[in-house]
Design a protein around this motif. Sequence first.
Motif, PDB file in Angstrom:
ATOM      1  N   VAL A 165      -5.734  -7.039  17.367  1.00  0.00           N
ATOM      2  CA  VAL A 165      -5.488  -6.778  18.793  1.00  0.00           C
ATOM      3  C   VAL A 165      -4.854  -7.995  19.467  1.00  0.00           C
ATOM      4  O   VAL A 165      -4.172  -7.858  20.489  1.00  0.00           O
ATOM      5  N   MET A 166      -5.054  -9.205  18.916  1.00  0.00           N
ATOM      6  CA  MET A 166      -4.454 -10.404  19.513  1.00  0.00           C
ATOM      7  C   MET A 166      -2.937 -10.321  19.524  1.00  0.00           C
ATOM      8  O   MET A 166      -2.284 -10.924  20.376  1.00  0.00           O
ATOM      9  N   ALA A 167      -2.361  -9.592  18.563  1.00  0.00           N
ATOM     10  CA  ALA A 167      -0.905  -9.478  18.492  1.00  0.00           C
ATOM     11  C   ALA A 167      -0.329  -8.743  19.686  1.00  0.00           C
ATOM     12  O   ALA A 167       0.867  -8.870  19.977  1.00  0.00           O
ATOM     13  N   PHE A 168      -1.153  -7.991  20.367  1.00  0.00           N
ATOM     14  CA  PHE A 168      -0.699  -7.205  21.519  1.00  0.00           C
ATOM     15  C   PHE A 168      -1.223  -7.772  22.836  1.00  0.00           C
ATOM     16  O   PHE A 168      -1.118  -7.125  23.869  1.00  0.00           O
ATOM     17  N   GLN A 169      -1.799  -8.958  22.794  1.00  0.00           N
ATOM     18  CA  GLN A 169      -2.349  -9.594  23.981  1.00  0.00           C
ATOM     19  C   GLN A 169      -1.779 -10.997  24.152  1.00  0.00           C
ATOM     20  O   GLN A 169      -1.242 -11.587  23.224  1.00  0.00           O
ATOM     21  N   ASP A 170      -1.918 -11.516  25.373  1.00  0.00           N
ATOM     22  CA  ASP A 170      -1.726 -12.945  25.596  1.00  0.00           C
ATOM     23  C   ASP A 170      -3.111 -13.563  25.461  1.00  0.00           C
ATOM     24  O   ASP A 170      -3.777 -13.890  26.436  1.00  0.00           O
ATOM     25  N   PHE A 171      -3.520 -13.732  24.197  1.00  0.00           N
ATOM     26  CA  PHE A 171      -4.918 -14.046  23.905  1.00  0.00           C
ATOM     27  C   PHE A 171      -5.279 -15.461  24.332  1.00  0.00           C
ATOM     28  O   PHE A 171      -4.558 -16.417  24.065  1.00  0.00           O
TER      29      PHE A 171
ATOM     30  N   ASP B  26       5.660  -7.617  23.077  1.00  0.00           N
ATOM     31  CA  ASP B  26       6.435  -8.813  23.430  1.00  0.00           C
ATOM     32  C   ASP B  26       6.468  -9.836  22.295  1.00  0.00           C
ATOM     33  O   ASP B  26       7.509 -10.437  22.015  1.00  0.00           O
ATOM     34  N   HIS B  27       5.334 -10.049  21.653  1.00  0.00           N
ATOM     35  CA  HIS B  27       5.281 -11.047  20.587  1.00  0.00           C
ATOM     36  C   HIS B  27       6.091 -10.607  19.369  1.00  0.00           C
ATOM     37  O   HIS B  27       6.675 -11.454  18.662  1.00  0.00           O
TER      38      HIS B  27
ATOM     39  N   PHE C   2       1.042 -14.958  19.011  1.00  0.00           N
ATOM     40  CA  PHE C   2       2.317 -14.925  18.288  1.00  0.00           C
ATOM     41  C   PHE C   2       2.104 -14.990  16.785  1.00  0.00           C
ATOM     42  O   PHE C   2       2.740 -14.253  16.016  1.00  0.00           O
ATOM     43  N   SER C   3       1.196 -15.856  16.344  1.00  0.00           N
ATOM     44  CA  SER C   3       0.911 -15.957  14.906  1.00  0.00           C
ATOM     45  C   SER C   3       0.275 -14.672  14.390  1.00  0.00           C
ATOM     46  O   SER C   3       0.540 -14.252  13.262  1.00  0.00           O
ATOM     47  N   ALA C   4      -0.560 -14.025  15.210  1.00  0.00           N
ATOM     48  CA  ALA C   4      -1.152 -12.747  14.800  1.00  0.00           C
ATOM     49  C   ALA C   4      -0.080 -11.675  14.662  1.00  0.00           C
ATOM     50  O   ALA C   4      -0.130 -10.844  13.747  1.00  0.00           O
ATOM     51  N   ALA C   5       0.910 -11.695  15.554  1.00  0.00           N
ATOM     52  CA  ALA C   5       2.007 -10.719  15.473  1.00  0.00           C
ATOM     53  C   ALA C   5       2.800 -10.897  14.185  1.00  0.00           C
ATOM     54  O   ALA C   5       3.177  -9.923  13.525  1.00  0.00           O
ATOM     55  N   ILE C   6       3.048 -12.150  13.796  1.00  0.00           N
ATOM     56  CA  ILE C   6       3.764 -12.408  12.540  1.00  0.00           C
ATOM     57  C   ILE C   6       2.935 -11.917  11.360  1.00  0.00           C
ATOM     58  O   ILE C   6       3.462 -11.333  10.407  1.00  0.00           O
ATOM     59  N   GLY C   7       1.632 -12.134  11.419  1.00  0.00           N
ATOM     60  CA  GLY C   7       0.761 -11.665  10.345  1.00  0.00           C
ATOM     61  C   GLY C   7       0.772 -10.151  10.217  1.00  0.00           C
ATOM     62  O   GLY C   7       0.803  -9.606   9.104  1.00  0.00           O
ATOM     63  N   VAL C   8       0.748  -9.446  11.349  1.00  0.00           N
ATOM     64  CA  VAL C   8       0.798  -7.977  11.326  1.00  0.00           C
ATOM     65  C   VAL C   8       2.145  -7.501  10.773  1.00  0.00           C
ATOM     66  O   VAL C   8       2.205  -6.575   9.952  1.00  0.00           O
ATOM     67  N   PHE C   9       3.216  -8.130  11.228  1.00  0.00           N
ATOM     68  CA  PHE C   9       4.558  -7.784  10.730  1.00  0.00           C
ATOM     69  C   PHE C   9       4.630  -7.949   9.218  1.00  0.00           C
ATOM     70  O   PHE C   9       5.128  -7.074   8.496  1.00  0.00           O
ATOM     71  N   LYS C  10       4.121  -9.069   8.734  1.00  0.00           N
ATOM     72  CA  LYS C  10       4.119  -9.341   7.299  1.00  0.00           C
ATOM     73  C   LYS C  10       3.316  -8.292   6.540  1.00  0.00           C
ATOM     74  O   LYS C  10       3.750  -7.801   5.484  1.00  0.00           O
ATOM     75  N   SER C  11       2.159  -7.924   7.049  1.00  0.00           N
ATOM     76  CA  SER C  11       1.298  -6.947   6.373  1.00  0.00           C
ATOM     77  C   SER C  11       1.948  -5.572   6.311  1.00  0.00           C
ATOM     78  O   SER C  11       1.877  -4.884   5.285  1.00  0.00           O
ATOM     79  N   VAL C  12       2.599  -5.173   7.403  1.00  0.00           N
ATOM     80  CA  VAL C  12       3.243  -3.856   7.443  1.00  0.00           C
ATOM     81  C   VAL C  12       4.399  -3.804   6.445  1.00  0.00           C
ATOM     82  O   VAL C  12       4.539  -2.830   5.692  1.00  0.00           O
ATOM     83  N   VAL C  13       5.227  -4.840   6.443  1.00  0.00           N
ATOM     84  CA  VAL C  13       6.359  -4.876   5.500  1.00  0.00           C
ATOM     85  C   VAL C  13       5.859  -4.876   4.054  1.00  0.00           C
ATOM     86  O   VAL C  13       6.401  -4.169   3.195  1.00  0.00           O
ATOM     87  N   SER C  14       4.814  -5.647   3.776  1.00  0.00           N
ATOM     88  CA  SER C  14       4.254  -5.685   2.422  1.00  0.00           C
ATOM     89  C   SER C  14       3.716  -4.322   2.004  1.00  0.00           C
ATOM     90  O   SER C  14       3.886  -3.898   0.858  1.00  0.00           O
TER      91      SER C  14
END
Length: 296
Positions: free
Chosen positions: A31-37, A52-53, A264-276
Amino acid sequence: MFRYTWPLHVMLLPAVILVLLFQYLPMLGIVMAFQDFKPWTGFTGSEWVGLDHFRSIFERKDSTQVIWNTLIIASLKIVFIIVIPVAFALLLNEIRHAVYKRTVQTLVYLPHFLSWVILGGILADLLSPQSGLVNRVLHDWFGIRPVFFLGDGNWFRFTVVASHVWKEFGYGTIIYLAALAGINPSLYEAAEVDGASRLQQTLYVTLPSLVPIIVVCTTLELSNILNGGFDQIFNLYNPMVYAKGDIIDTFVYRVGILDQQMSFSAAIGVFKSVVSLVLITAVYRIAHKVANYRIF
């Protein structure tokens, strides 16, 4: 039935608890990927910013460069960690001296058990441009100027791929040697009767028999296409090679832990997981069609 198998379930319980605690429970942090945590406001008090992230991933120069670095380094690792163990296993399989064969097999397998913390220190000493053994040999024997293997971006990539292959190809060799041992000897006998040379037997008997295990290993490796190897890169890289050597995992560490940009780092992690996930699903379907390989 359960009254007979409950001891097995009890044995599994610690492993299940560990998986839940360290694999599934942390997924709530997505959820942090979708928030300004903000740590002091928590999940419930942080402002929602939507995608946004994720847009920033493709707008920031450093993040797009990191993705390309990861793809290049991981792709080179996958290619060489498949090709070299297969070639080495074929060569080692031709050796008839059992003691020598087992000795070589053990020696190439040993680096697999060394951590990158240890290897990072060893490589830093060996590859030092001033006093490293490698540069001394290059200069004294071949007259080549010292190479800054860990300080030049292009050489850093080469060093990362070469050291990874050196560390792990022995493990892959054992897998392919086991597959070679399972090939029916009658196939070689029939090929020999037909006049096939050793090279022809390798091309038309050995390699086709290895295709299923090669496909399986490639499938498993492709699932790590966005894992450039955090342990290795973290212990070898420095600010001088960020442009060519920084990967997603080390970038997330610096941005999320050191710079406190957790969302922002959580968003990159989610992006990486989805692509993988997409890649491993696609490769799994290809492996099923090509080699009839299935897990489920």
